[in-house]
Enzyme design. Structure first.
Site, mmCIF file in Angstrom:
data_model
loop_
_atom_site.group_PDB
_atom_site.id
_atom_site.type_symbol
_atom_site.label_atom_id
_atom_site.label_comp_id
_atom_site.label_asym_id
_atom_site.label_seq_id
_atom_site.Cartn_x
_atom_site.Cartn_y
_atom_site.Cartn_z
ATOM 1 C CG ASP A 116 71.764 8.184 -22.961
ATOM 2 O OD1 ASP A 116 71.639 7.637 -22.323
ATOM 3 O OD2 ASP A 116 73.114 8.256 -23.550
ATOM 4 C CG ASP A 171 71.728 3.657 -28.464
ATOM 5 O OD1 ASP A 171 70.607 4.518 -27.865
ATOM 6 O OD2 ASP A 171 72.297 4.100 -28.258
HETATM 7 C C1 GLA Z 1 73.314 5.750 -25.749
HETATM 8 C C2 GLA Z 1 72.181 6.754 -26.593
HETATM 9 C C3 GLA Z 1 73.054 7.178 -27.273
HETATM 10 C C4 GLA Z 1 74.497 7.897 -27.447
HETATM 11 C C5 GLA Z 1 75.126 7.455 -26.356
HETATM 12 C C6 GLA Z 1 76.184 7.397 -26.356
HETATM 13 O O1 GLA Z 1 73.641 4.696 -26.096
HETATM 14 O O2 GLA Z 1 71.215 6.411 -26.720
HETATM 15 O O3 GLA Z 1 71.975 7.686 -28.331
HETATM 16 O O4 GLA Z 1 74.088 9.073 -26.270
HETATM 17 O O5 GLA Z 1 74.338 6.401 -25.209
HETATM 18 O O6 GLA Z 1 77.376 6.104 -24.942
#
Ligand code: GLA
Length: 346
Positions: A116, A171
């Site tokens: 990520d 997200d």
């Molecule tokens: C980002 C990702 C999410 C999750 C969070 C965790 O926002 O897109 O899917 O993994 O980080 O902190």
């Protein structure tokens, strides 16, 4: 297919919670229909030791033992990190420790890494290629999930840096308006997906409580039409029968998992009414009639729009029922925010 901790538990994860989810994956029947990966998202990390090895935090006393437990159920074990110095929730990332972390994951028995972007800087392709190389060096097959929210048209280069899947958007939340912006926004990306390298419109929210049953059926149908990764994001130990039915309908899942691996696309739209189609390996077609409007509506599919002949047989995938033979078109009443998901042969 599998489960990930983030959408429901966020940072409230622990060894006990992950084990309970693995148990529920079996007892609920989720594993039997194909859900396999048990993935810990953010917030498992502790500090590094004097040699720079990443250690889990106090909520995960023994990652190797947790991996062994998951494997003992014939499930697979997923973990999460960042190419930056910190993860999105501020935990230790892999920056400068890529090879070391990949070796640690392999030693724990990890089968899946979500990587990520978060606090990372610089050349995204180089950063993702670096971890790809580190994972390969371990000799252990590890599914590689890129998460950088669809920046820089990742779908056009994700596979070249080893990505098996890449997030195409920011997200998801457990909210109908957010879910449809993401899901319906996938149209046009279908040519970049295929077996081993998939567009990822983010994890499922089915069962988290923020949408109606019709809305969750829309969510699930759309993700299956998109050949999207299916990572459940709810608490598997506390599922209503309706949630379980939405997550485990085998005919709906078969559309997602169809061996041709073709991502579906929109074939017709009139305002808030939409028809999407996914060609399946056996030549039949999965078709979803969506109603994004605020009241029930009749949606009609013209056979010309989905490339079937004059006459075709129709099966309702949610009801698991044959509807008979139809000529030239098919119409159905679709509830507000709902879907009728069918398969055409002909
Ligand atoms: C980002 C990702 C999410 C999750 C969070 C965790 O926002 O897109 O899917 O993994 O980080 O902190």
């Amino acid at each position: 297919m599998g489960w990930n901790s983030w959408n429901h538990f966020e940072c409230k994860v622990s060894d006990a919670i992950i084990r309970a989810q693995a148990d529920a994956m079996i007892s609920s029947g989720m594993k039997a229909v194909g859900y396999l990966y048990v993935n810990i998202d953010d917030c498992w990390q502790g500090k590094r030791d004097a040699q720079g090895n990443i250690l889990p935090n106090e909520k995960f006393p023994d990652m190797k033992a947790l991996g062994d437990y998951i494997h003992s159920k014939e499930l697979k074990f997923g973990i999460y990190s960042s190419p930056g110095p910190k993860t999105c929730a501020g935990y230790e990332g892999s920056y400068g420790h890529e090879e070391q972390d990949a070796q640690t994951y392999a030693a724990w028995g990890v089968d899946y890494l979500k990587y990520d972007w978060c606090s990372a800087k610089g050349d995204q392709r180089a950063a993702y290629a670096k971890m790809r190389d580190a994972l390969r060096k371990t000799g252990r097959p590890i599914v590689y999930s890129l998460c950088q929210y669809g920046h820089q048209r990742v779908w056009s280069w994700g596979a070249s840096v080893g990505g098996n899947l890449w997030r195409t958007t920011g997200d998801i939340t457990d909210n109908y308006d957010r879910m449809i912006v993401i899901g319906f926004g996938q149209n046009g990306l279908e040519r970049f997906a295929g077996p081993g390298h998939w567009n990822d419109p983010d994890m499922l929210e089915v069962g988290n409580g923020g949408m109606s049953e019709d809305e969750y059926r829309t969510h699930m149908s759309l993700w299956c039409l998109l050949a999207a990764p299916l990572l459940a994001g709810n608490d598997l130990t506390k599922m209503t029968p309706a949630t379980l039915a939405i997550l485990t309908n085998p005919e709906v899942i078969a559309v997602d998992q169809d061996p041709a691996g073709i991502q579906g696309h929109r074939v017709w739209q009139e305002g808030p009414l939409e028809v999407w189609m996914k060609l399946l390996a056996d030549g039949s077609k999965a078709v979803a009639l969506f109603n994004r409007s605020g009241s029930d509506a009749v949606v009609t599919v013209s056979f010309d729009d989905i490339g079937v002949g004059d006459s075709a047989t129709v099966r309702d995938l949610w009801a698991r029922r044959d509807l008979g033979s139809f000529d030239r078109s098919f119409s159905a009443n679709v509830p507000r925010h709902g879907v009728v998901f069918i398969k055409f042969r002909g």
